[in-house]
Write an enzyme that holds these catalytic residues in place. Structure first.
Site, PDB file in Angstrom:
ATOM      1  N   ARG A  60      23.936  31.192  44.511  1.00  0.00           N
ATOM      2  CA  ARG A  60      25.089  29.837  43.975  1.00  0.00           C
ATOM      3  C   ARG A  60      24.656  28.987  43.144  1.00  0.00           C
ATOM      4  O   ARG A  60      23.768  28.445  43.816  1.00  0.00           O
ATOM      5  CB  ARG A  60      26.131  29.910  44.884  1.00  0.00           C
ATOM      6  CG  ARG A  60      27.350  29.003  44.708  1.00  0.00           C
ATOM      7  CD  ARG A  60      29.143  28.475  45.055  1.00  0.00           C
ATOM      8  NE  ARG A  60      29.219  29.696  44.773  1.00  0.00           N
ATOM      9  CZ  ARG A  60      30.608  29.505  44.856  1.00  0.00           C
ATOM     10  NH1 ARG A  60      31.193  28.473  45.419  1.00  0.00           N
ATOM     11  NH2 ARG A  60      31.089  29.987  45.213  1.00  0.00           N
TER      12      ARG A  60
ATOM     13  N   HIS B 195      31.338  34.367  37.278  1.00  0.00           N
ATOM     14  CA  HIS B 195      31.602  34.267  39.147  1.00  0.00           C
ATOM     15  C   HIS B 195      32.059  35.488  39.626  1.00  0.00           C
ATOM     16  O   HIS B 195      33.156  36.099  39.027  1.00  0.00           O
ATOM     17  CB  HIS B 195      33.165  33.453  39.754  1.00  0.00           C
ATOM     18  CG  HIS B 195      33.044  33.635  41.096  1.00  0.00           C
ATOM     19  ND1 HIS B 195      31.965  33.648  41.530  1.00  0.00           N
ATOM     20  CD2 HIS B 195      33.880  32.098  41.029  1.00  0.00           C
ATOM     21  CE1 HIS B 195      32.174  33.742  42.687  1.00  0.00           C
ATOM     22  NE2 HIS B 195      33.435  32.828  43.373  1.00  0.00           N
TER      23      HIS B 195
ATOM     24  N   GLN C  11      34.257  37.074  42.139  1.00  0.00           N
ATOM     25  CA  GLN C  11      35.393  36.976  42.409  1.00  0.00           C
ATOM     26  C   GLN C  11      36.327  37.624  41.730  1.00  0.00           C
ATOM     27  O   GLN C  11      36.814  38.547  42.405  1.00  0.00           O
ATOM     28  CB  GLN C  11      35.796  35.393  42.595  1.00  0.00           C
ATOM     29  CG  GLN C  11      36.755  34.941  42.213  1.00  0.00           C
ATOM     30  CD  GLN C  11      37.693  34.718  43.601  1.00  0.00           C
ATOM     31  OE1 GLN C  11      36.812  34.476  44.505  1.00  0.00           O
ATOM     32  NE2 GLN C  11      38.889  35.099  43.556  1.00  0.00           N
TER      33      GLN C  11
ATOM     34  N   ASP D 177      42.930  28.342  37.781  1.00  0.00           N
ATOM     35  CA  ASP D 177      41.713  27.805  38.919  1.00  0.00           C
ATOM     36  C   ASP D 177      41.309  25.959  38.549  1.00  0.00           C
ATOM     37  O   ASP D 177      42.166  25.746  37.435  1.00  0.00           O
ATOM     38  CB  ASP D 177      40.313  28.293  37.938  1.00  0.00           C
ATOM     39  CG  ASP D 177      38.976  27.861  39.075  1.00  0.00           C
ATOM     40  OD1 ASP D 177      39.317  27.465  39.852  1.00  0.00           O
ATOM     41  OD2 ASP D 177      37.952  28.046  37.974  1.00  0.00           O
TER      42      ASP D 177
ATOM     43  N   CYS E 239      41.317  31.800  42.755  1.00  0.00           N
ATOM     44  CA  CYS E 239      40.573  31.790  43.269  1.00  0.00           C
ATOM     45  C   CYS E 239      40.572  31.279  44.890  1.00  0.00           C
ATOM     46  O   CYS E 239      39.246  31.217  45.525  1.00  0.00           O
ATOM     47  CB  CYS E 239      38.693  32.315  42.322  1.00  0.00           C
ATOM     48  SG  CYS E 239      38.719  30.176  41.714  1.00  0.00           S
TER      49      CYS E 239
ATOM     50  N   ARG F  54      37.219  39.671  48.392  1.00  0.00           N
ATOM     51  CA  ARG F  54      36.517  38.984  47.954  1.00  0.00           C
ATOM     52  C   ARG F  54      35.154  40.469  49.301  1.00  0.00           C
ATOM     53  O   ARG F  54      33.893  40.517  48.661  1.00  0.00           O
ATOM     54  CB  ARG F  54      35.816  37.711  48.804  1.00  0.00           C
ATOM     55  CG  ARG F  54      36.784  36.780  47.874  1.00  0.00           C
ATOM     56  CD  ARG F  54      35.613  36.851  46.470  1.00  0.00           C
ATOM     57  NE  ARG F  54      34.536  35.995  46.364  1.00  0.00           N
ATOM     58  CZ  ARG F  54      34.505  35.626  46.196  1.00  0.00           C
ATOM     59  NH1 ARG F  54      35.030  33.787  46.006  1.00  0.00           N
ATOM     60  NH2 ARG F  54      32.568  35.404  45.843  1.00  0.00           N
TER      61      ARG F  54
END
Ligand code: CP
Ligand code: NVA
Length: 300
Positions: free
Chosen positions: A102, A129, A132, A219, A259, A287
């Site tokens: 990440r 991402h 996700q 988001d 998310c 996830r």
């Protein structure tokens, strides 16, 4: 499939295979059926940004698969003191079976893959991402029984989540409608891909985007690394909120995903968040299953 760097790299068949395996691993976990596909394997997890879900789901997932996860904070690695990613890749490839990273720049993830000799998994960059979005697709399929033909509406920042959702949803045959303020649209690479599809729409109007949607997703307005812009973004994104009014425009059985972490009363109201908490927390759980499927595909 050698790595998971971005949704753009995956074929529709690969996405479906991951989702099918994720469903199977979820079933096995719920029924106490062991699945030690990664016995004896190690996953290094490099974090240059904070995380709750990504860290814990990868770490637990690796344990459940019989492997061993190593949490590697960039503060403690020599990366944090300037050791090049190219060298880190070549060294870690000699110890580990795979790396999840990440970070900020997508180019760092691509460089790890280029210079290393083990599978690399993108656990979020500023660009995308993918982990996700695989969990999101798994969740949509779980609740709706299908993906093809559904309409996904994204409200908010044309950033990592929007980018991966656009690509992932279009690849599985969904219609995609995205509402962003003009200055916060997705990058050209994503729009060039999306504009090949008749069922893609980009607008500055959340009302337009939400029309007849089966799934609404948003988001945060200020992502990790953009904390300094929070005030400016609060102004730019005012109105780009999933709220009751917007929900009346979507299908009556529309689902809502986020998310997480969520900023209530910014991109989503507390009321809509709680009304759809069943989907949102299933998404968070997924996830684990989706990433286990990715690790098995890449590392078994
Ligand atoms: N959604 C997500 O990636 O959460 P974390 O930042 O907690 O990992
Ligand atoms: N766009 C958010 C997603 C967090 C999972 C961020 O990058 O901070």
């Amino acid at each position: 499939m050698k790595h998971l760097l971005k949704m753009l790299d995956l074929t529709t068949e690969e996405i479906t295979e991951i989702l099918d395996l994720a469903d199977q691993l979820k079933y096995e976990l719920k029924h106490d059926i062991p699945h030690p596909h990664l016995k004896g394997k190690t996953l290094g997890m490099i974090f240059q940004k904070a995380s709750t879900r990504t860290r814990v789901s990868f770490e637990t997932g690796m344990y459940q698969l019989g492997g061993y996860p190593l949490f590697l904070s960039s503060n403690d690695l020599q990366i944090g003191r300037g050791e090049p990613i190219q060298d880190t890749a070549r060294v870690l490839s000699r110890y580990l079976s795979g790396i999840m990273i990440r970070t900020f720049e997508q180019s760092e993830v691509e460089a790890l893959a280029e210079y290393g000799s083990i599978p690399i998994i993108n656990g979020l960059t500023d660009f995308c991402h993918p982990c996700q979005v695989l969990a999101d697709l798994m969740t949509i399929r779980e609740f709706k029984g299908k993906l093809t033909g559904l309409k996904m509406c994204f409200i908010g920042d044309g950033n990592n989540m929007a980018n991966s959702l656009i690509v992932g949803c279009l690849k599985v045959g969904m219609a995609v409608s995205v509402a962003c303020p003009d200055d916060y649209q997705p990058p050209k690479e994503i729009l060039d891909f999306a504009n090949q599809y008749n069922c893609f729409e980009l607008t500055d109007s959340p009302v337009q985007a939400a029309k007849d949607a089966d799934v609404l997703i948003t988001d945060v307005w200020a992502s990790m690394g953009q904390e300094d812009e929070a005030e400016k973004r609060r102004k730019a994104f005012a109105g780009y909120q999933i709220n009751d009014e917007l929900m009346t425009l979507a299908k009556s059985d529309a689902m809502v995903l986020h998310c997480l972490p969520a900023h209530r009363e910014e991109e989503i109201t507390e009321k809509v968040f709680e009304a759809h908490s069943k989907e949102i927390f299933e998404e968070a759980e997924n996830r684990l299953h989706a990433q286990k499927a990715v690790m098995v595909k890449l590392m078994a």
